[in-house]
Write a protein that holds these residues in place. Structure first.
Motif, PDB file in Angstrom:
ATOM      1  N   THR A 423       0.812  -1.221   0.000  1.00  0.00           N
ATOM      2  CA  THR A 423       0.000   0.000   0.000  1.00  0.00           C
ATOM      3  C   THR A 423       0.845   1.269   0.000  1.00  0.00           C
ATOM      4  O   THR A 423       0.287   2.368  -0.201  1.00  0.00           O
ATOM      5  CB  THR A 423      -0.927   0.023   1.230  1.00  0.00           C
ATOM      6  N   ALA A 428       2.183   0.197  -4.880  1.00  0.00           N
ATOM      7  CA  ALA A 428       1.317   1.376  -4.793  1.00  0.00           C
ATOM      8  C   ALA A 428       1.738   2.437  -5.801  1.00  0.00           C
ATOM      9  O   ALA A 428       0.892   3.077  -6.440  1.00  0.00           O
ATOM     10  CB  ALA A 428       1.352   1.952  -3.383  1.00  0.00           C
ATOM     11  N   GLN A 441      -0.720  -5.663  -6.829  1.00  0.00           N
ATOM     12  CA  GLN A 441      -1.035  -5.119  -5.512  1.00  0.00           C
ATOM     13  C   GLN A 441      -2.303  -5.755  -4.953  1.00  0.00           C
ATOM     14  O   GLN A 441      -2.341  -6.159  -3.783  1.00  0.00           O
ATOM     15  CB  GLN A 441      -1.208  -3.599  -5.620  1.00  0.00           C
ATOM     16  N   HIS A 525      -9.896   4.420  -1.688  1.00  0.00           N
ATOM     17  CA  HIS A 525      -8.736   3.526  -1.619  1.00  0.00           C
ATOM     18  C   HIS A 525      -8.679   2.819  -0.266  1.00  0.00           C
ATOM     19  O   HIS A 525      -8.436   1.602  -0.192  1.00  0.00           O
ATOM     20  CB  HIS A 525      -7.463   4.330  -1.855  1.00  0.00           C
TER      21      HIS A 525
END
Length: 684
Positions: A423, A428, A441, A525
Motif C-alpha cells: 500500500t 502502490a 497489488q 482507496h
C-alpha cells in the motif's frame, strides 16, 4: 485516605476554561505575529472576518475535541456502575451530557466557520449585498464549501446521537459522525492544495484525531471529576494508553506535515516556522506532563492513596489543559499562515500529474519495485501500530507464563509488513499508473496477506491478552468479542458467504464505479484495502484459520469452496485478457506514458496476472487443508484408541452383540449370516 474524600474543587474545570481562553489568545497572537490577520488592499473582508476566523476555528476544534473525547470515554473507558466490581458509575451519564453539549456548540461554531471562511476566501464583507445567496452557492457548488457544510451536518448528527446515547454502543455510534467531521476537516486548509495531497490529508487526519482524543479525553475527565469518586483510578489508568497513542499520532503526523510545508532549517525563521517551533515546544511540554502523570501520579491513585496524590493529579491536569489550549491556538494560527513551501503545483503539468496528481514514475525495474515509496501514512501507521500491539500482547502472555507460538508472531509481522509495502511501496507507486501493477497489488493484498494474518490468530491472542472488565463498561476485549460473536460477523464469516464475498467482490469492484472511486479518492482507496483484506481473512480463516467463527465445514467441502474460487479467478482473468475495452479509460488511457505497453495491452497483462498469481496462494491453502485433514484424522484415531482403552472397546462389544442378536434371529433358516468383528487392536 479514600480518594472520595479528596475533591478536585474548581481546579479541573478551571483548567478547561483557562485552556479555552489561552487557545483564543494564542490564536490571536499567532495571526498577529504572522501577519495573517492584516488588512489587504484588494478584496478585504473586514476586521471581523480577519480576526474572527481564527478564533471561531480554534473554538470549533476544541468543541469537536471534547465531543470525540467524551464519546470515547463513554464507549470504552468510564465504569457504568454495574457488574461484579464495585463502581458507582455516576460519571457515565455526565460524559454523554458533556458530549451532547460540546457537539451542539461545535455545530454552531461550524456554521460560523463556514460563513467566515466564505467571506475570507471571497474577500467580501459580511454585510455585502448578495452575501446570502453567494454563501448558499459556495456551500452547495464549491468543493471547500461543500466540505465545510458536511462538517456542519456531521456535528449536528453527532449532537442528536450523543444526547440520545444510553450505553457504550450508542455512544460509539455517535462517535462515527464526529470522526467523519474530522476526516472532512482534514481535507481543508493547507492539506487541500498540497502537492502530495494523499500524504498531507492522511497526516492531517492522524493529527486532528490524535489531538482531539488527547485534549477531549482529559477535558471530559476534568468536567466530570466531581462524579468520578472511586472510579478515578480505573478511568485514568484506561485513558493513559489512549493519551500515549494520541501523542505518538500527533508527533508523527506533525513531523510529516512539517516536512511537507518547510524546506529546511532556514524556513524556521519565517512567521510560519516560528509558530511551528512554538507548537513543538508546547507539545514537548505536554508530553513531559503526560509522562509525569503516568509514572508518578497514576500509581498513587486509589482508595488507599494519600490525600496528596489526587490533588497533585488535578493540578497537573489543569496545567496540561492550559498548555493544550495554547497548542490549539498556535495550531489555528498555523492554519491561517502561509507556509514557506509552495503548496500548489506550478508550471506546465504532465498528463499524469493532471489525472493522478503525481509525476509519472520511471519505467519499472525490479530494484524500483523494492525502493520506490509513496507513503500512505494512515495505512503505514496502522500497520506499525498493529505490529507493536500484537508483539506486546504476545510478550504479556509470556510474562505471565502462558505459551504463544513464535511462528504466529512472525506470521503477523510478515503479513503486516507486506500489507504496508503493497500500500506504500512499489505496488502502490506503479499500481496508480499500470493496471497490471495494480493487479499485483490487489492479489497480494487479498490472497497473500490474509494467509499470514489468519495463521497469526489475532482474535485468539487478543481474547487471551486483553483484560476483562467487571464494571459494566466495554473495553477492547468486550468490543472485539462482541463484534466476533455478532449476527453480522456470523453471517459474513460463514464459509459459503465468505467464499462468495471473496470471489464476487472482484466483479462488484472492477465492473462498477467503485474502481474509479478508489483510484481518485483516498477514502475509496482505504475502503478498498479494508474490504479486500478483511474478505481474504474471513475466507482463509474459514478454511485453515485458528480464530473463532462459525462452524467450519467438513474438509471435502472446504476443498470444494477453494477450487470453486480458483475457477472463478481463472474466469475473471480470462475475461480481462479477452476484453476489448479499458476499465476506467479516463484514468489509464490518459496518462501519456512514454514507456511500457499500451493501456489495453497492460490491462490484458493484468488479467493474466490475476489468473496466474492466484494459483500459488490457492495451492498453499489446498496443501494446508490437506495437512489439517490428515492431522484431524490422526487426532480422531488417537481419541478413539484412548476411549477404547478406558472402556474396553465398549462400542465394538456393543456392535458385536448386535450382530449376534441378528445371527440368532436368522437361525430359522434365513440365508442371512452375521460375522463377528474383531478389534484391530486385539491379538490373533
Amino acid at each position: 485516605m479514600p480518594t472520595t474524600s479528596v475533591r478536585p474543587g474548581l481546579t479541573a474545570p478551571a483548567g478547561v476554561v483557562v485552556g479555552g481562553v489561552l487557545a483564543v489568545v494564542a490564536a490571536l497572537v499567532g495571526v498577529t505575529v504572522s501577519g495573517a490577520a492584516g488588512a489587504t488592499d484588494l478584496l478585504d473582508p473586514g476586521a471581523v472576518v480577519r480576526w474572527g476566523s481564527p478564533v471561531v476555528t480554534v473554538l470549533a476544534e476544541l468543541s469537536a475535541a471534547v465531543t470525540l473525547g467524551a464519546l470515547l470515554l463513554a464507549a470504552a473507558v468510564l465504569p457504568r456502575g454495574s457488574g461484579r466490581r464495585a463502581s458507582d458509575g455516576r460519571a457515565w451519564p455526565s460524559a454523554t451530557a458533556v458530549a451532547g453539549t460540546a457537539a451542539g456548540a461545535w455545530t454552531l461554531l461550524a456554521v460560523a466557520d463556514l460563513v467566515l471562511t466564505y467571506a475570507r476566501v471571497a474577500g467580501t464583507r459580511l454585510d455585502a449585498e448578495g452575501f446570502g445567496p453567494q454563501l448558499g452557492l459556495f456551500a452547495t457548488s464549491i468543493s471547500l464549501g461543500r466540505t465545510l457544510a458536511g462538517v456542519v451536518a456531521c456535528a449536528a448528527v453527532a449532537t442528536v446521537l450523543a444526547l440520545l446515547a444510553t450505553g457504550p454502543r450508542s455512544a460509539a455510534l455517535a462517535a462515527v459522525p464526529a470522526l467523519t467531521g474530522f476526516v472532512l476537516w482534514a481535507q481543508t486548509g493547507h492539506a487541500s492544495g498540497d502537492t502530495n495531497h494523499e500524504l498531507a490529508v492522511g497526516a492531517m487526519v492522524l493529527h486532528l484525531v490524535g489531538a482531539a482524543l488527547w485534549i477531549g479525553g482529559l477535558a471530559t475527565i476534568a468536567l466530570v471529576a466531581h462524579r468520578l469518586g472511586d472510579d478515578l483510578r480505573a478511568t485514568v489508568s484506561r485513558w493513559s494508553p489512549v493519551a500515549a497513542w494520541s501523542l505518538a499520532a500527533v508527533a508523527g503526523s506533525g513531523l510529516v506535515n512539517s516536512a511537507l510545508r518547510t524546506g529546511g532549517l532556514d524556513d524556521l525563521s519565517t512567521p510560519y516556522g516560528r509558530l511551528l517551533v512554538a507548537k513543538v515546544v508546547l507539545t514537548a511540554g505536554l508530553a513531559l506532563l503526560g509522562l509525569a502523570h503516568r509514572r508518578s501520579v497514576i500509581p498513587r491513585l486509589g482508595p488507599t492513596a494519600s490525600g496528596r496524590a489526587p490533588a497533585l493529579f488535578w493540578r497537573l491536569a489543569a496545567v496540561e489543559l492550559a498548555l493544550m489550549g495554547a497548542v490549539s491556538g498556535v495550531a489555528a494560527a498555523l492554519g491561517s499562515t502561509e507556509p514557506p513551501v509552495e503548496q500548489q503545483q506550478t508550471g506546465d503539468l504532465t498528463p499524469a500529474e493532471i489525472v493522478t496528481g503525481h509525476p509519472l514514475p520511471p519505467s519499472p525495474r525490479p530494484d524500483l519495485w523494492l525502493t520506490s515509496f509513496r507513503w500512505d501514512v494512515l495505512l503505514a501507521a496502522g500497520c506499525l501500530a498493529a505490529v507493536v500491539v500484537y508483539t506486546r500482547w504476545a510478550l504479556r502472555l509470556r510474562a505471565r507464563g502462558d505459551r504463544w507460538p513464535v511462528a504466529r508472531t512472525l506470521s503477523a509481522v510478515t503479513g503486516l509488513v507486506l500489507l504496508a509495502w503493497v500500500t506504500s511501496g512499489g505496488p502502490a507507486v506503479y499500481g496508480h499508473v499500470l493496471f497490471s501493477a495494480h493487479m499485483i497489488q490487489h492479489m497480494i493484498m487479498v490472497m497473500v496477506v490474509p494467509i499470514f494474518l489468519a495463521l497469526s490468530a489475532p482474535v485468539t491472542l487478543a481474547a487471551r491478552a486483553l483484560p476483562v472488565r467487571h464494571d459494566g463498561s466495554r473495553g477492547p476485549r468486550e468490543w472485539l468479542l462482541g463484534l466476533v460473536h455478532s449476527r453480522w460477523a456470523g453471517f459474513w464469516a460463514h464459509p459459503v458467504v465468505a467464499a462468495v464475498n471473496f470471489a464476487g467482490s472482484m466483479i462488484a469492484f472492477y465492473y462498477t464505479p467503485a474502481f474509479e472511486y478508489a483510484l481518485r479518492w483516498q477514502v475509496g482507496h482505504l475502503l478498498m484495502v479494508a474490504h479486500f483484506t478483511l474478505a481474504g481473512y474471513l475466507f482463509v480463516n474459514a478454511l485453515v484459520g485458528i480464530d473463532p467463527g462459525p462452524d467450519r465445514p467438513a474438509f471435502p467441502i472446504r476443498l470444494v469452496l477453494l477450487f470453486g474460487t480458483m475457477v472463478f479467478h481463472a474466469f475473471f482473468g480470462v475475461a480481462l485478457v479477452t476484453q476489448e475495452s479499458l476499465l476506467v479509460p479516463e484514468w489509464f488511457g490518459l496518462l501519456g506514458r512514454p514507456w511500457g505497453p499500451s493501456a489495453l495491452a497492460d490491462q490484458r497483462d493484468g488479467g493474466a496476472i490475476a489468473w496466474g498469481i492466484s494459483e500459488l496462494p490457492m495451492l498453499a491453502l489446498a496443501i494446508g487443508i490437506a495437512l489439517a485433514w490428515t492431522k484431524d484424522d490422526e487426532r480422531t484415531a488417537k481419541r478413539l484408541d484412548r476411549a477404547a482403552d478406558r472402556d474396553g472397546d465398549a462400542e465394538l462389544v456393543a456392535y458385536n452383540a448386535m450382530l449376534a442378536r441378528m445371527a440368532g434371529a436368522s437361525q430359522d433358516g434365513s440365508p442371512e449370516r452375521a460375522t463377528e468383528v474383531r478389534s484391530p487392536r486385539a491379538p490373533g
